[in-house]
Design an enzyme around this catalytic site. Structure first.
Site, PDB file in Angstrom:
ATOM      1  N   ILE A 517       0.754  -1.230  -0.028  1.00  0.00           N
ATOM      2  CA  ILE A 517      -0.046   0.085  -0.070  1.00  0.00           C
ATOM      3  C   ILE A 517       0.959   1.103   0.019  1.00  0.00           C
ATOM      4  O   ILE A 517       0.667   2.182  -0.804  1.00  0.00           O
ATOM      5  CB  ILE A 517      -0.865  -0.038   1.257  1.00  0.00           C
ATOM      6  CG1 ILE A 517      -2.029  -1.235   1.107  1.00  0.00           C
ATOM      7  CG2 ILE A 517      -1.571   1.192   1.564  1.00  0.00           C
ATOM      8  CD1 ILE A 517      -2.963  -1.223   2.412  1.00  0.00           C
ATOM      9  N   TRP A 520       2.414   1.576  -3.392  1.00  0.00           N
ATOM     10  CA  TRP A 520       1.148   1.848  -4.384  1.00  0.00           C
ATOM     11  C   TRP A 520       0.852   3.486  -4.263  1.00  0.00           C
ATOM     12  O   TRP A 520       0.937   3.930  -5.247  1.00  0.00           O
ATOM     13  CB  TRP A 520      -0.062   1.370  -3.980  1.00  0.00           C
ATOM     14  CG  TRP A 520      -1.220   1.566  -4.850  1.00  0.00           C
ATOM     15  CD1 TRP A 520      -1.571   1.266  -6.131  1.00  0.00           C
ATOM     16  CD2 TRP A 520      -2.217   2.586  -4.520  1.00  0.00           C
ATOM     17  NE1 TRP A 520      -2.451   1.835  -6.469  1.00  0.00           N
ATOM     18  CE2 TRP A 520      -3.118   2.420  -5.625  1.00  0.00           C
ATOM     19  CE3 TRP A 520      -2.312   3.362  -3.360  1.00  0.00           C
ATOM     20  CZ2 TRP A 520      -4.166   3.338  -5.711  1.00  0.00           C
ATOM     21  CZ3 TRP A 520      -3.589   4.277  -3.388  1.00  0.00           C
ATOM     22  CH2 TRP A 520      -4.268   4.004  -4.679  1.00  0.00           C
ATOM     23  N   HIS A 521       0.968   4.194  -2.812  1.00  0.00           N
ATOM     24  CA  HIS A 521       0.756   5.718  -2.654  1.00  0.00           C
ATOM     25  C   HIS A 521       1.801   6.182  -3.521  1.00  0.00           C
ATOM     26  O   HIS A 521       1.452   7.123  -4.173  1.00  0.00           O
ATOM     27  CB  HIS A 521       0.812   5.736  -1.347  1.00  0.00           C
ATOM     28  CG  HIS A 521      -0.609   5.639  -0.785  1.00  0.00           C
ATOM     29  ND1 HIS A 521      -1.166   4.439  -0.038  1.00  0.00           N
ATOM     30  CD2 HIS A 521      -1.748   6.339  -0.826  1.00  0.00           C
ATOM     31  CE1 HIS A 521      -2.246   4.597   0.196  1.00  0.00           C
ATOM     32  NE2 HIS A 521      -2.708   5.664  -0.162  1.00  0.00           N
ATOM     33  N   ASP A 522       3.104   6.030  -2.851  1.00  0.00           N
ATOM     34  CA  ASP A 522       4.288   6.570  -3.592  1.00  0.00           C
ATOM     35  C   ASP A 522       5.476   6.109  -3.347  1.00  0.00           C
ATOM     36  O   ASP A 522       5.683   5.576  -2.296  1.00  0.00           O
ATOM     37  CB  ASP A 522       4.163   8.210  -3.395  1.00  0.00           C
ATOM     38  CG  ASP A 522       5.038   9.072  -4.177  1.00  0.00           C
ATOM     39  OD1 ASP A 522       5.805   8.547  -5.005  1.00  0.00           O
ATOM     40  OD2 ASP A 522       4.999  10.603  -3.965  1.00  0.00           O
TER      41      ASP A 522
END
Length: 637
Positions: A517, A520-522
């Site tokens: 996660i 995935w965000h950055d």
């Protein structure tokens, strides 16, 4: 009358019917019952209403006790002073105002500046009017398209009258016709939409989609899961480091470069011309993370479908395909012919959900294309739109009177603030993050509801109505949470194994999930640290559950409630730390914040008062959830 309207407006049924209908219950019968009183909805199982006596034992209401009247009064007073603390440091008379004034813009509220510093919300805010017109135009174009092809003549089943026979198509054939009709509109609209957004970079997006489709369709079945995940995560890294794969860089390896002029010897090629047509949002790779989730969903749903037969599942369970529960819509595979590139293209680039979600699985999407969800009604959609407008106005008022984002961005002298002011700046920074995510998610979900697709609501509870790490992540970005459970956490083993080893495995699985996660965000170290901190902060809950099992305190419910309240205060503080590190201040900013609080006795006194206020707030949270149970609702968060 006004009170009844407010009850309906803020009922769970208005927010998302999934909260009042169990995931394994057929929705039609349940939703007919909620029409009687949305605020008093009862769960339904197998089409039958569960009586209140059958619901698990709950505590009697405490709202009218002196204890909770005191809590409500004191917490209300605290909220007033919390807001006042940030408003005071945002005034022009404050000594630090000049240090962040340049970050403020003229606002639409007379006499007020607006804190539009946050780039993510600023982008949404500046484009909301054009997006609003697109949202109005999209359903109108679909109506006109359907009217041109006279879709209503072959996508509905008509009864011939008293004999009960049907005229025209059978129910399954009519459903297939409806699906094909919608897809035939979605595909060209999606292509026009992404070309408008990303210009010629749309071809890069289609190329990635095709490569992922080939993984699902052309590789041997046993290789598909691993290849899908490697490709998905690889695309996240490639997009980050490739900066969107400019045509200039791609063609520069094949075509000779030429200088732009005698004075400027910068090499150019035809790729620079192509890059000039970048659309409204040239940096397409920033928004592609949501599409990656849909790529994985399609591949894995197709992979699992090859090992099952959806028709046999429907027949064995004697299910009505037009009245499937949410769980069945997600779990039962679509028809084998549905896993075509045309349907895949329409799903991954479905315009209302393309930019920011919420996430719908491929199976669920195909089911809703065939049968319009019973949960979508004009009344619910209108109430949902009103709630969106209320949240939008709340955000606007906040950024016109509270400049915490600009203050932390400018990093002025923090010694000019009291410990109370510093803490409230951090707290309302988190509030800003919550609202800036809530608004686009609700906006695009509203667009989807207007178009006849019902995705999950992403934000279940107010940010301040959370007291446990696990509960918080079930309700924050809920569609992503459900996606991670289905495609990552459960396939890895979940948390079903018994004993200590089972708990250790569960924590390791959560570490993997939160690491993904974060990536995935950055792809940043602070976000990885956020993911690891969240996993670490789950451990106190696990340990407390072993040391203080609820069964041993069944004869002392109030004592157990107070004990849980103390633990919940610690969990809330840990949640604040993790999210400030990951999404607001980073480690250095957090150090400045903590040192400002702990550098004086007044800071320690404030911390004690804050923990007391949090304890009272937690007790209200506990009782609110008990009141939900008394109405037959258990949200698990």
């Amino acid at each position: 009358m006004a009170l009844q309207y407010l009850r309906q407006l803020y009922s769970l049924d208005t927010l998302d019917t999934r909260f009042v209908v169990p995931a394994n219950a057929p929705p039609k019968e349940a939703l007919e019952l909620t029409e009687l009183d949305p605020a008093q909805s009862l769960p339904v199982r197998n089409g039958q209403v569960k009586s209140r006596q059958s619901i698990e034992d709950v505590q009697p209401s405490k709202w009218h006790t002196l204890e909770f009247k005191t809590y409500l009064a004191l917490v209300s007073l605290c909220v007033f002073f919390m807001i006042k603390a940030v408003v005071d440091v945002s005034k022009e008379s404050h000594t630090n105002f000049a240090k962040f004034e340049h970050l403020l813009s003229d606002g639409w509220i007379p006499g007020r500046k607006v804190d539009n510093t946050d780039l993510q919300y600023s982008s949404f805010r500046s484009n909301i009017i054009p997006l609003f017109f697109v949202v109005l135009l999209h359903p109108v174009l679909r109506k006109l398209y359907d009217g041109f092809w006279r879709a209503d003549t072959y996508t509905q089943v008509r009864s011939s009258g008293a004999n009960g026979l049907t005229m025209g198509l059978s129910a399954p054939a009519a459903a297939d016709a409806r699906m094909n009709q919608r897809i035939s509109f979605d595909v060209p609209f999606a292509m026009i939409f992404i070309v408008a957004l990303h210009g010629l970079s749309a071809f890069k997006i289609v190329a990635i989609l095709y490569m992922n489709y080939c993984i699902a369709k052309k590789l041997p079945r046993s290789y598909v899961p691993a290849a899908t995940w490697i490709f998905g995560v690889g695309i996240l890294f490639a997009n980050e480091f490739g900066k969107g794969y400019s045509y200039a860089a791609i063609l520069g390896t094949f075509l000779p470069s030429s200088p732009t002029s005698e004075k400027e010897q910068a090499a150019t090629n035809f790729g620079h011309t192509l890059d000039g047509y970048g659309g409204l949002i040239p940096r397409w790779e920033v928004l592609f993370n949501f599409t990656v989730l849909r790529l994985i969903s399609f591949n894995m749903d197709y992979y699992w479908s090859t090992a099952s037969h959806n028709n046999s599942s429907l027949e064995k369970k004697q299910l009505d395909p037009s009245n499937l529960s949410e769980r069945d819509r997600v779990a039962i595979p679509a028809k084998h012919t549905d896993y075509s590139f045309r349907n895949y293209f329409a799903y991954t680039l479905y315009s209302p959900l393309y930019l920011a979600g919420p996430i719908v699985t491929f199976n669920d999407y195909m089911s809703q294309l065939r049968y319009r969800p019973h949960s979508i009604t004009p009344k619910r959609t209108a109430l949902y739109a009103v709630r969106f407008i209320v949240v939008l106005l709340t955000m606007e008022v906040m950024i016109h009177y509270m400049y915490m984002v600009a203050i932390f961005h400018a990093r002025p002298d923090f010694t000019a603030y009291t410990p109370t002011q510093l803490s409230m700046l951090g707290f309302f920074n988190l509030k800003h993050i919550w609202l800036k995510l809530l608004l686009p998610w609700r906006f695009f979900r509203l667009w989807s509801l207007l178009d006849g697709i019902d995705p999950p609501e992403n934000m279940v509870r107010c940010m301040s109505d959370n007291y446990a790490v696990t509960h918080f992540w079930r309700g924050w970005h809920r569609s992503f949470n459900k996606w991670a459970l289905r495609y990552l956490f459960i396939p890895m083993g979940g948390s079903s194994a018994p004993g200590v080893w089972g708990q250790v495995r569960s924590v390791l699985n959560k570490l993997t999930v939160f690491s993904f996660i974060a990536i995935w965000h950055d792809i940043q170290l602070r976000l990885l640290m956020w993911g690891w901190l969240v996993t670490l902060f789950v451990l106190p809950e696990v340990i407390a559950g072993y040391v203080f099992p609820a069964k041993k305190w069944s004869d002392r419910p109030d004592a157990y409630r107070y004990l849980c309240g103390v633990g919940a205060v610690g969990e809330i503080l840990l949640l604040m730390v993790a999210n400030l590190v990951g999404f607001a201040l980073g480690l250095d900013g957090l150090k400045d914040l903590v040192s400002g609080i702990f550098s004086s006795w007044s800071g320690l006194v404030f911390l004690g008062v804050a923990c007391t206020a949090l304890f009272m707030g937690v007790q209200i949270m506990f009782e609110w959830r008990e009141s939900e149970k008394r109405r037959g609702i258990k949200m698990k968060c």
